[in-house]
Design an enzyme around this catalytic site. Structure first.
Site, short mmCIF file in Angstrom:
data_model
loop_
_atom_site.label_atom_id
_atom_site.label_comp_id
_atom_site.label_asym_id
_atom_site.label_seq_id
_atom_site.Cartn_x
_atom_site.Cartn_y
_atom_site.Cartn_z
N ASP A 240 -6.90 -0.09 15.21
CA ASP A 240 -8.53 0.18 14.70
C ASP A 240 -8.78 -1.05 14.03
OD1 ASP A 240 -7.31 0.67 12.40
OD2 ASP A 240 -8.54 2.53 12.16
N ASP B 277 0.88 -1.24 -0.04
CA ASP B 277 -0.08 -0.03 0.07
C ASP B 277 0.83 1.22 -0.03
OD1 ASP B 277 0.82 0.03 2.64
OD2 ASP B 277 -1.06 0.71 3.59
N HIS C 196 -7.30 -2.18 11.32
CA HIS C 196 -7.15 -2.12 9.65
C HIS C 196 -5.97 -3.03 9.36
CE1 HIS C 196 -4.11 0.87 10.94
NE2 HIS C 196 -3.44 0.32 9.94
#
Length: 239
Positions: free
Chosen positions: A128, A66, A130
């Site tokens: 969180d 990413d 992700h």
């Protein structure tokens, strides 16, 4: 899913390193995905002496899964961080490092398939829930590599801070990760204990997108005792 609980971060990193080095010993082009962040720091420190200037690893190709590109800059923060964490010290030339950008992200999955697929991938678990750039409430579970506007992520995750110089995220989606031959998640530290327990116990849902990874057919999760402090390991043994 295979769960491995190690005594500490050092042991966790060592176990992950052995898996990576084992995959890298294959007599072929080997493609591996590496992650930036805090969790793999010791892993990379341990790997550098094994990899640096080693002829037997000359065919290894490295991928980053990413990126959050800066406006008008060639590379984003993930590229820069991985250079500092691993690539520079390990003497990995840029031509053996592959990352998506504004021009190639739509072809990224096909390029990987044509290169033989990804042999092994290291990821972390976000605070969180992700993984990669797949964030809560805005992860399309049926997606390959995709581009998402940062404001769309921010709209459903108000705690995300403004990033005016990084207007969008490029990331491999869940379907891309399902193609990886061996997926490895590393998790360490007490601050990850609650989200780690939720990841293990909760069903697949958008509020904690990493839960989708439990569907991967060859998924190894390696954590330290601090990250596992809220779970009973007996509940996760294979029957």
């Amino acid at each position: 899913m295979k769960l491995i609980i190690e005594e500490n971060e050092q042991k966790m990193s060592e176990s992950a390193m052995f898996i990576l080095l084992g995959a890298m010993m294959q007599d072929k082009r080997v493609n591996i995905f590496l992650t930036s962040g805090r969790s793999p720091k010791i892993l990379y420190e341990m790997m550098i002496p094994h990899v640096k200037d080693q002829e037997k690893f000359k065919d290894i190709q490295y991928y980053l899964f990413d990126e959050n590109p800066y406006i008008d800059e060639e590379h984003g923060p993930n590229w820069n961080e991985m250079q500092d964490l691993f690539f520079k010290e390990a003497h990995i030339p840029n031509e053996r490092i592959h990352i998506m950008n504004q021009d190639n992200w739509q072809d990224f999955d096909n390029d990987i398939r044509h290169a033989g697929g990804i042999d092994v991938m290291i990821i972390g678990l976000g605070y969180d829930g992700h993984f990669c750039g797949n964030c809560p409430r805005c992860t399309p579970f049926d997606s390959y590599t995709y581009c998402i506007d940062f404001k769309e992520k921010q709209a459903v995750n108000p705690s995300y801070k403004d990033r005016p110089r990084q207007p969008f995220t490029l990331t491999m989606g869940p379907k891309s990760l399902m193609r990886v031959h061996h997926l490895i998640m590393i998790v360490n530290g007490k601050e990850k204990a609650e989200i780690f327990k939720r990841f293990l116990d909760e069903p697949i849902h958008q509020d904690l997108p990493a839960t989708i990874l439990k569907l991967h057919p060859n998924f190894t999760v390696i954590c330290d005792q601090e990250a596992a402090s809220l779970i009973n390991p007996e509940n996760y043994k294979r029957i």
